[in-house]
Design an enzyme around this catalytic site. Structure first.
Site, short mmCIF file in Angstrom:
data_model
loop_
_atom_site.label_atom_id
_atom_site.label_comp_id
_atom_site.label_asym_id
_atom_site.label_seq_id
_atom_site.Cartn_x
_atom_site.Cartn_y
_atom_site.Cartn_z
N LYS A 91 -3.84 -10.28 -5.90
CA LYS A 91 -5.36 -10.77 -5.60
C LYS A 91 -6.24 -9.89 -6.04
CE LYS A 91 -6.12 -8.10 -1.34
NZ LYS A 91 -6.83 -7.96 -0.05
N LYS A 129 0.63 -1.22 0.04
CA LYS A 129 -0.02 0.05 0.04
C LYS A 129 0.70 1.31 0.10
CE LYS A 129 -4.24 -1.74 0.88
NZ LYS A 129 -5.75 -1.56 1.19
N LYS A 141 -10.77 -4.53 -4.28
CA LYS A 141 -12.18 -3.81 -4.72
C LYS A 141 -11.32 -2.14 -4.86
CE LYS A 141 -13.84 -4.04 -0.08
NZ LYS A 141 -12.83 -3.61 0.87
#
Ligand code: ATP
Ligand code: LTN
Length: 335
Positions: free
Chosen positions: A200, A118, A203
């Site tokens: 992965k 992130k 969203k």
């Protein structure tokens, strides 16, 4: 003779309202929650405090949070059997998080792969909250003395750190926290991106990478049609060399409950187009009833409010008990 009721084990899990949940969230986490509601004492939390580790638009965050509550009900979670609540409505999460921050080391946090991913993705906003995200998650779990935490495989590292923090505090102050275990479903714990099957399905990635639980049938079919596969033509399960095709097979297997071997056998000689349309139809069929119930709940704001208010009260009571116990052991003067 009357039997003493056996105390049920406690479960806690959470999901962030960072967008509409994907098929990955559904298969890897949400649908398993429904299966646990009778056997366990379950709390499911909308992890809104976690979302601001990345910038969120206020109106969107609010809308997505309400949507997510409606979706939890739409997948069938019964608010009489499960405590459903917003994390930000239970202030003990933030309080416990401060305490646990002081029992967590910088080195531990900097090893977290989610932090590394992130911070690479949001290089302009590597904030302290993003860094200590796992401590807030540990607080979520430990406040409820949860025995089990049903999550997707991407959360194993966070769960390990939670156990380490709990053991450390217990080691220093005696029996404060229950040490939780991860609870992983056997199939589909890591649904992958349709465009980059090495990663992965998430969203917060671009639209074409994921199927949202609320996608229309047309959008679902289109996204699968464009899903990345490989240059061969054989439908074979081989995650290393054929990640795209293997991902489609895992999704199909998770949705139909058919083993992958049986699926590949029944699709022998067929092309990728057939596989894609089979997965698309299985997805449409799974999601249609959820979407219908979702629309009903979204039309009943008063009911949604009553669910989250009651959830916050129930969760708050349990959380306060652990927080007080922990603060007392550490040496704070009781109020
Ligand atoms: P974001 O993309 O905003 O980081 P996310 O899609 O990873 O979010 P979370 O809200 O962080 O979703 O996760 C909710 C639950 O869904 C967790 O238990 C997580 O393990 C599970 N989950 C998330 N993505 C997948 C996936 N691709 N496959 C299986 N399970 C998943
Ligand atoms: N970090 C989790 C969401 C989450 C969670 C939790 C899951 C926040 N708090 C507590 C289980 C228990 C994620 O899935 N990304």
């Amino acid at each position: 003779m009357e039997q003493t009721p056996v105390k049920k084990q406690r479960i806690l899990s959470g999901i962030q309202p960072t967008g509409t949940p994907t098929l990955g969230n559904y298969i890897g986490a949400m649908r398993n929650w429904k299966l646990l509601e009778d056997e366990y004492d379950c709390l499911y939390m909308i992890a809104d405090l976690h979302t601001i580790t990345v910038r969120q638009e206020p109106a969107k965050l609010r809308a997505q949070s309400m949507q997510l509550l409606a979706l939890l009900l739409a997948i069938g979670l019964d608010p009489e059997k499960n405590v459903l609540f917003f994390q930000s409505h239970v202030p003990q999460h933030a309080q416990m998080s401060w305490v646990l921050n002081c029992f967590t080391y910088m080195g531990e946090m900097s090893r977290m792969t989610q932090f590394k991913d992130k911070s690479a993705k949001h290089a302009d906003n590597i904030n302290c909250g993003l860094f200590t995200y796992p401590v807030l998650m540990a607080s979520d779990i430990l406040l409820y003395q949860a025995n089990l935490v049903p999550v997707g495989q991407d959360q194993t590292q966070h769960l390990e750190i939670c156990r380490d923090i709990a053991a450390r505090v217990n080691g220093l102050y005696g029996n404060v926290f229950t040490i939780p275990e991860g609870y992983y479903s056997k199939v589909g714990t890591r649904v992958r991106s349709l465009q980059d099957p090495k990663r992965k399905m998430s969203k917060s990635d671009p639209e074409d990478c994921f199927i949202s639980i609320l996608d229309t049938p047309d959008a679902i079919r289109r996204k699968y049609r464009r899903a990345v596969t490989d240059s061969e033509a054989e439908i074979r399960y081989d995650p290393e060399n054929k990640p795209g095709v293997s991902n489609l097979l895992s999704i199909l297997s998770a949705l139909t409950a058919e083993p992958i071997d049986a699926l590949t056998a029944s699709m022998a000689g067929k092309g990728y187009g057939d596989l894609k349309s089979t997965v698309a139809e299985a997805t449409v069929e799974t999601l249609a009833p959820i979407q219908a119930r979702f629309a009903q709940y979204m039309n009943d704001k008063a009911y949604l409010e009553s669910v989250y208010r009651r959830g916050a009260e129930q969760a708050g009571r349990l959380a306060e008990r652990t927080l007080q116990k922990c603060m007392k052991k550490i040496g704070f003067v009781a109020r």
